[in-house]
Design a protein around this motif. Sequence first.
Motif, mmCIF file in Angstrom:
data_model
loop_
_atom_site.group_PDB
_atom_site.id
_atom_site.type_symbol
_atom_site.label_atom_id
_atom_site.label_comp_id
_atom_site.label_asym_id
_atom_site.label_seq_id
_atom_site.Cartn_x
_atom_site.Cartn_y
_atom_site.Cartn_z
ATOM 1 N N ILE A 111 -23.270 36.091 1.106
ATOM 2 C CA ILE A 111 -22.036 36.524 0.460
ATOM 3 C C ILE A 111 -20.955 36.758 1.502
ATOM 4 O O ILE A 111 -21.239 36.906 2.697
ATOM 5 C CB ILE A 111 -22.245 37.798 -0.397
ATOM 6 C CG1 ILE A 111 -22.893 38.908 0.422
ATOM 7 C CG2 ILE A 111 -23.070 37.474 -1.619
ATOM 8 C CD1 ILE A 111 -23.101 40.194 -0.357
ATOM 9 N N ARG A 112 -19.723 36.778 1.053
ATOM 10 C CA ARG A 112 -18.573 36.975 1.943
ATOM 11 C C ARG A 112 -17.736 38.132 1.432
ATOM 12 O O ARG A 112 -17.417 38.204 0.233
ATOM 13 C CB ARG A 112 -17.733 35.701 2.017
ATOM 14 C CG ARG A 112 -16.482 35.811 2.883
ATOM 15 C CD ARG A 112 -15.918 34.425 3.173
ATOM 16 N NE ARG A 112 -16.814 33.698 4.061
ATOM 17 C CZ ARG A 112 -16.857 32.357 4.174
ATOM 18 N NH1 ARG A 112 -16.055 31.612 3.428
ATOM 19 N NH2 ARG A 112 -17.687 31.788 5.028
ATOM 20 N N LEU A 113 -17.407 39.039 2.329
ATOM 21 C CA LEU A 113 -16.531 40.159 2.000
ATOM 22 C C LEU A 113 -15.088 39.732 2.166
ATOM 23 O O LEU A 113 -14.704 39.208 3.218
ATOM 24 C CB LEU A 113 -16.837 41.352 2.913
ATOM 25 C CG LEU A 113 -15.931 42.578 2.747
ATOM 26 C CD1 LEU A 113 -16.061 43.180 1.352
ATOM 27 C CD2 LEU A 113 -16.253 43.620 3.819
ATOM 28 N N PHE A 114 -14.285 39.953 1.126
ATOM 29 C CA PHE A 114 -12.852 39.660 1.148
ATOM 30 C C PHE A 114 -12.061 40.957 1.017
ATOM 31 O O PHE A 114 -12.503 41.915 0.368
ATOM 32 C CB PHE A 114 -12.476 38.749 -0.023
ATOM 33 C CG PHE A 114 -12.775 37.288 0.176
ATOM 34 C CD1 PHE A 114 -11.779 36.395 0.531
ATOM 35 C CD2 PHE A 114 -14.065 36.802 -0.008
ATOM 36 C CE1 PHE A 114 -12.046 35.045 0.698
ATOM 37 C CE2 PHE A 114 -14.349 35.459 0.150
ATOM 38 C CZ PHE A 114 -13.335 34.573 0.509
ATOM 39 N N ARG A 115 -10.874 40.961 1.612
ATOM 40 C CA ARG A 115 -9.941 42.084 1.488
ATOM 41 C C ARG A 115 -8.602 41.549 1.002
ATOM 42 O O ARG A 115 -8.131 40.510 1.466
ATOM 43 C CB ARG A 115 -9.777 42.793 2.828
ATOM 44 C CG ARG A 115 -8.750 43.935 2.826
ATOM 45 C CD ARG A 115 -8.857 44.761 4.105
ATOM 46 N NE ARG A 115 -8.894 43.918 5.279
ATOM 47 C CZ ARG A 115 -9.511 44.250 6.424
ATOM 48 N NH1 ARG A 115 -10.148 45.403 6.520
ATOM 49 N NH2 ARG A 115 -9.508 43.439 7.454
ATOM 50 N N LEU A 116 -7.988 42.268 0.082
ATOM 51 C CA LEU A 116 -6.706 41.833 -0.466
ATOM 52 C C LEU A 116 -5.615 41.882 0.589
ATOM 53 O O LEU A 116 -5.465 42.877 1.312
ATOM 54 C CB LEU A 116 -6.312 42.738 -1.636
ATOM 55 C CG LEU A 116 -5.006 42.387 -2.354
ATOM 56 C CD1 LEU A 116 -5.134 41.070 -3.092
ATOM 57 C CD2 LEU A 116 -4.613 43.519 -3.315
ATOM 58 N N GLY A 117 -4.853 40.785 0.673
ATOM 59 C CA GLY A 117 -3.626 40.795 1.461
ATOM 60 C C GLY A 117 -2.491 41.190 0.528
ATOM 61 O O GLY A 117 -2.227 42.364 0.309
ATOM 62 N N GLU A 118 -1.848 40.195 -0.075
ATOM 63 C CA GLU A 118 -0.830 40.439 -1.095
ATOM 64 C C GLU A 118 -1.270 39.782 -2.389
ATOM 65 O O GLU A 118 -1.545 38.576 -2.422
ATOM 66 C CB GLU A 118 0.528 39.879 -0.657
ATOM 67 C CG GLU A 118 1.640 40.134 -1.664
ATOM 68 C CD GLU A 118 2.986 39.617 -1.185
ATOM 69 O OE1 GLU A 118 3.936 39.634 -2.001
ATOM 70 O OE2 GLU A 118 3.078 39.200 -0.025
#
Length: 267
Positions: free
Chosen positions: A110-117
Amino acid sequence: MSWHFTTDPDTFRTAARALLAAEPARNTAVLTMMDTAELLGWWTGPDGTVTGVLAASPPTVLTFGAMPVEAAAALALPDGTAPATLRGETAAVEAYVRADGRSWETVMGIRLFRLGELTPRDPAPAGRSRTATTADLPLLGDWAADFAAVHRYEPRDDYTDFLTERMTEGRLHVWETPEGDPAAMAAVSRTIEGQARVHLVYTAPAERGRGYAAGITTTATRAALGSGAEQVLLFTDLANPTSNALYRRLGYRPVADHLGVRFTAGT
Protein backbone atom coordinates in the motif's frame (compact mmCIF):
# COMPACT_ATOMS: atom_id res chain seq x y z
CA MET A 1 19.36 1.84 22.22
CA SER A 2 16.34 -0.17 23.31
CA TRP A 3 12.63 -0.92 23.02
CA HIS A 4 10.17 -0.04 25.78
CA PHE A 5 6.58 -1.33 26.05
CA THR A 6 3.38 -0.40 27.84
CA THR A 7 -0.32 -1.12 27.81
CA ASP A 8 -1.12 2.41 29.03
CA PRO A 9 -1.86 5.01 26.30
CA ASP A 10 -0.96 7.92 28.58
CA THR A 11 2.47 6.47 29.34
CA PHE A 12 3.00 5.98 25.62
CA ARG A 13 1.88 9.53 24.78
CA THR A 14 4.27 10.98 27.34
CA ALA A 15 7.22 8.98 26.08
CA ALA A 16 6.60 9.37 22.32
CA ARG A 17 4.96 12.81 22.23
CA ALA A 18 7.76 14.56 20.31
CA LEU A 19 7.96 11.94 17.56
CA LEU A 20 4.18 11.67 17.19
CA ALA A 21 3.88 15.45 16.88
CA ALA A 22 6.81 15.76 14.46
CA GLU A 23 5.73 12.90 12.16
CA PRO A 24 1.93 12.64 12.34
CA ALA A 25 1.59 11.39 8.76
CA ARG A 26 4.10 8.56 9.09
CA ASN A 27 2.55 7.62 12.44
CA THR A 28 -1.08 7.85 11.35
CA ALA A 29 -1.92 4.19 11.98
CA VAL A 30 -0.36 4.20 15.45
CA LEU A 31 -2.04 7.48 16.35
CA THR A 32 -5.48 6.15 15.47
CA MET A 33 -4.84 2.88 17.33
CA MET A 34 -3.14 4.06 20.50
CA ASP A 35 -6.22 4.48 22.70
CA THR A 36 -7.44 0.94 22.00
CA ALA A 37 -4.19 -0.93 21.35
CA GLU A 38 -3.33 -3.83 23.62
CA LEU A 39 0.40 -3.10 23.37
CA LEU A 40 2.36 0.07 22.57
CA GLY A 41 6.10 0.45 22.13
CA TRP A 42 8.78 3.05 21.55
CA TRP A 43 12.44 2.89 20.56
CA THR A 44 15.05 5.16 22.11
CA GLY A 45 18.28 6.00 20.32
CA PRO A 46 21.74 6.45 21.86
CA ASP A 47 20.84 9.86 23.26
CA GLY A 48 17.51 8.70 24.66
CA THR A 49 15.45 10.33 21.90
CA VAL A 50 12.41 8.35 20.77
CA THR A 51 12.77 7.60 17.06
CA GLY A 52 10.38 4.69 16.55
CA VAL A 53 6.92 3.56 17.66
CA LEU A 54 4.58 0.61 17.23
CA ALA A 55 1.12 -0.54 18.24
CA ALA A 56 -0.50 -3.96 18.41
CA SER A 57 -4.09 -5.09 18.89
CA PRO A 58 -4.17 -7.95 19.62
CA PRO A 59 -0.47 -8.35 20.48
CA THR A 60 0.09 -10.64 17.50
CA VAL A 61 -1.27 -8.07 15.00
CA LEU A 62 1.54 -5.55 14.82
CA THR A 63 1.66 -2.10 13.20
CA PHE A 64 4.84 -0.06 12.84
CA GLY A 65 4.87 3.71 12.90
CA ALA A 66 7.93 5.67 11.84
CA MET A 67 11.12 3.92 12.89
CA PRO A 68 14.71 3.40 11.76
CA VAL A 69 15.57 0.03 10.26
CA GLU A 70 17.91 -0.77 13.17
CA ALA A 71 14.96 -0.47 15.56
CA ALA A 72 12.91 -2.86 13.44
CA ALA A 73 15.75 -5.36 13.25
CA ALA A 74 16.27 -5.23 17.03
CA LEU A 75 12.60 -5.68 17.95
CA ALA A 76 11.73 -8.44 20.38
CA LEU A 77 8.22 -8.23 21.80
CA PRO A 78 7.72 -8.77 25.54
CA ASP A 79 7.16 -12.30 26.88
CA GLY A 80 8.48 -13.75 23.65
CA THR A 81 5.33 -12.85 21.72
CA ALA A 82 5.78 -13.34 17.98
CA PRO A 83 3.57 -11.35 15.61
CA ALA A 84 1.29 -13.23 13.27
CA THR A 85 0.95 -10.22 10.95
CA LEU A 86 2.88 -6.99 10.52
CA ARG A 87 2.43 -3.82 8.50
CA GLY A 88 4.45 -0.65 8.26
CA GLU A 89 6.84 1.26 6.03
CA THR A 90 8.45 -1.17 3.63
CA ALA A 91 12.08 -0.74 4.73
CA ALA A 92 11.26 -1.30 8.40
CA VAL A 93 9.08 -4.35 7.72
CA GLU A 94 11.75 -5.88 5.52
CA ALA A 95 14.37 -5.29 8.23
CA TYR A 96 12.19 -7.03 10.80
CA VAL A 97 11.40 -10.09 8.69
CA ARG A 98 15.10 -10.53 7.81
CA ALA A 99 16.05 -10.49 11.48
CA ASP A 100 13.09 -12.62 12.56
CA GLY A 101 13.95 -15.47 10.22
CA ARG A 102 10.48 -17.00 9.96
CA SER A 103 8.86 -17.62 6.61
CA TRP A 104 6.29 -15.06 5.53
CA GLU A 105 4.08 -13.97 2.69
CA THR A 106 3.04 -10.57 1.41
CA VAL A 107 -0.52 -9.63 2.30
CA MET A 108 -0.62 -6.13 0.86
CA GLY A 109 1.46 -3.42 -0.72
CA ILE A 110 0.00 0.00 0.00
CA ARG A 111 1.00 3.63 -0.44
CA LEU A 112 0.41 6.46 2.00
CA PHE A 113 -0.80 9.69 0.39
CA ARG A 114 -1.11 13.17 1.89
CA LEU A 115 -3.38 15.89 0.54
CA GLY A 116 -1.71 18.81 -1.17
CA GLU A 117 -4.52 20.99 -2.54
CA LEU A 118 -7.93 19.42 -2.97
CA THR A 119 -8.99 19.37 -6.62
CA PRO A 120 -12.57 18.04 -6.84
CA ARG A 121 -13.75 16.24 -9.96
CA ASP A 122 -15.14 18.66 -12.54
CA PRO A 123 -17.87 18.11 -13.46
CA ALA A 124 -18.97 16.61 -10.17
CA PRO A 125 -20.49 13.12 -10.39
CA ALA A 126 -24.25 12.79 -10.50
CA GLY A 127 -26.03 12.46 -7.20
CA ARG A 128 -25.08 13.80 -3.81
CA SER A 129 -23.37 12.93 -0.55
CA ARG A 130 -24.86 12.65 2.91
CA THR A 131 -23.88 11.28 6.29
CA ALA A 132 -24.75 7.66 6.93
CA THR A 133 -27.77 6.68 9.04
CA THR A 134 -28.76 3.59 11.00
CA ALA A 135 -30.83 2.41 8.05
CA ASP A 136 -27.65 2.18 5.97
CA LEU A 137 -25.80 -0.13 8.36
CA PRO A 138 -26.81 -3.54 6.91
CA LEU A 139 -25.75 -2.53 3.40
CA LEU A 140 -22.59 -0.74 4.55
CA GLY A 141 -21.69 -3.78 6.66
CA ASP A 142 -21.75 -5.92 3.52
CA TRP A 143 -19.63 -3.34 1.73
CA ALA A 144 -17.14 -3.21 4.61
CA ALA A 145 -16.81 -7.00 4.54
CA ASP A 146 -16.15 -6.94 0.79
CA PHE A 147 -13.66 -4.09 1.23
CA ALA A 148 -11.75 -6.15 3.82
CA ALA A 149 -11.75 -9.23 1.59
CA VAL A 150 -10.52 -7.34 -1.47
CA HIS A 151 -7.72 -5.64 0.46
CA ARG A 152 -6.88 -8.77 2.48
CA TYR A 153 -7.49 -7.16 5.86
CA GLU A 154 -8.30 -9.37 8.82
CA PRO A 155 -12.08 -9.85 8.61
CA ARG A 156 -14.52 -9.04 11.41
CA ASP A 157 -17.46 -11.24 12.31
CA ASP A 158 -19.70 -8.17 12.41
CA TYR A 159 -19.04 -4.60 11.25
CA THR A 160 -21.99 -3.02 13.06
CA ASP A 161 -20.03 -1.57 15.99
CA PHE A 162 -17.16 -0.47 13.73
CA LEU A 163 -19.54 1.43 11.45
CA THR A 164 -21.85 2.70 14.20
CA GLU A 165 -18.98 4.44 15.98
CA ARG A 166 -18.15 6.35 12.80
CA MET A 167 -21.80 7.02 12.00
CA THR A 168 -22.70 8.43 15.42
CA GLU A 169 -19.71 10.79 15.26
CA GLY A 170 -20.65 11.96 11.75
CA ARG A 171 -17.54 10.41 10.21
CA LEU A 172 -19.21 7.95 7.84
CA HIS A 173 -20.43 9.28 4.49
CA VAL A 174 -22.54 7.86 1.67
CA TRP A 175 -22.86 8.90 -1.98
CA GLU A 176 -26.34 8.53 -3.44
CA THR A 177 -27.25 8.13 -7.09
CA PRO A 178 -29.67 10.68 -8.60
CA GLU A 179 -32.43 8.16 -7.77
CA GLY A 180 -31.44 8.22 -4.08
CA ASP A 181 -29.81 4.78 -3.92
CA PRO A 182 -26.55 4.36 -1.93
CA ALA A 183 -23.68 3.88 -4.35
CA ALA A 184 -20.45 4.50 -2.39
CA MET A 185 -19.11 5.15 1.08
CA ALA A 186 -16.07 6.61 2.83
CA ALA A 187 -15.11 7.25 6.43
CA VAL A 188 -12.79 9.68 8.20
CA SER A 189 -10.72 8.97 11.28
CA ARG A 190 -10.75 11.26 14.29
CA THR A 191 -8.31 14.15 14.02
CA ILE A 192 -5.28 13.41 16.22
CA GLU A 193 -2.05 15.44 16.28
CA GLY A 194 -3.42 17.51 13.39
CA GLN A 195 -3.88 14.52 11.06
CA ALA A 196 -6.97 12.65 9.90
CA ARG A 197 -7.19 9.75 7.49
CA VAL A 198 -9.80 9.02 4.83
CA HIS A 199 -10.52 5.28 4.78
CA LEU A 200 -13.07 2.64 3.83
CA VAL A 201 -13.53 4.16 0.37
CA TYR A 202 -15.79 1.73 -1.46
CA THR A 203 -18.10 1.84 -4.47
CA ALA A 204 -20.74 -0.82 -5.06
CA PRO A 205 -19.60 -3.01 -8.00
CA ALA A 206 -22.65 -2.16 -10.13
CA GLU A 207 -22.03 1.58 -9.69
CA ARG A 208 -18.34 1.76 -10.58
CA GLY A 209 -17.05 3.92 -13.40
CA ARG A 210 -19.44 6.79 -12.71
CA GLY A 211 -17.16 8.97 -10.61
CA TYR A 212 -18.79 8.15 -7.28
CA ALA A 213 -15.44 7.27 -5.66
CA ALA A 214 -14.17 10.73 -6.53
CA GLY A 215 -17.32 12.31 -5.13
CA ILE A 216 -17.30 10.45 -1.82
CA THR A 217 -13.55 10.89 -1.36
CA THR A 218 -13.96 14.63 -1.88
CA THR A 219 -16.77 14.67 0.69
CA ALA A 220 -14.67 12.78 3.25
CA THR A 221 -11.65 14.99 2.56
CA ARG A 222 -13.69 18.14 3.12
CA ALA A 223 -15.04 16.64 6.35
CA ALA A 224 -11.49 15.99 7.55
CA LEU A 225 -10.44 19.53 6.72
CA GLY A 226 -13.56 20.82 8.44
CA SER A 227 -12.61 18.91 11.59
CA GLY A 228 -9.41 20.92 11.82
CA ALA A 229 -7.00 18.42 10.26
CA GLU A 230 -3.84 20.08 8.99
CA GLN A 231 -2.84 16.89 7.17
CA VAL A 232 -5.38 14.66 5.42
CA LEU A 233 -4.08 11.20 4.57
CA LEU A 234 -5.19 8.00 2.90
CA PHE A 235 -3.77 4.63 1.92
CA THR A 236 -4.12 3.07 -1.52
CA ASP A 237 -3.55 -0.43 -2.82
CA LEU A 238 -0.41 -0.41 -4.98
CA ALA A 239 -1.98 -3.12 -7.13
CA ASN A 240 -4.86 -0.80 -8.08
CA PRO A 241 -3.63 1.79 -10.60
CA THR A 242 -7.15 3.23 -10.95
CA SER A 243 -7.40 4.34 -7.33
CA ASN A 244 -3.81 5.60 -7.25
CA ALA A 245 -4.48 7.77 -10.30
CA LEU A 246 -7.79 8.98 -8.84
CA TYR A 247 -6.25 10.21 -5.60
CA ARG A 248 -3.49 12.01 -7.47
CA ARG A 249 -6.12 13.81 -9.56
CA LEU A 250 -7.89 14.87 -6.37
CA GLY A 251 -4.69 16.45 -5.06
CA TYR A 252 -3.12 13.71 -2.95
CA ARG A 253 0.64 13.15 -3.12
CA PRO A 254 2.64 10.03 -2.13
CA VAL A 255 4.48 9.95 1.19
CA ALA A 256 5.76 6.39 1.68
CA ASP A 257 5.15 2.82 0.57
CA HIS A 258 4.02 0.27 3.16
CA LEU A 259 4.15 -3.50 3.26
CA GLY A 260 1.83 -5.91 5.05
CA VAL A 261 3.02 -9.45 5.74
CA ARG A 262 1.69 -12.62 7.33
CA PHE A 263 4.07 -15.07 8.99
CA THR A 264 3.63 -18.67 7.92
CA ALA A 265 4.47 -21.98 9.56
CA GLY A 266 8.09 -23.07 9.57
CA THR A 267 11.30 -21.03 9.29
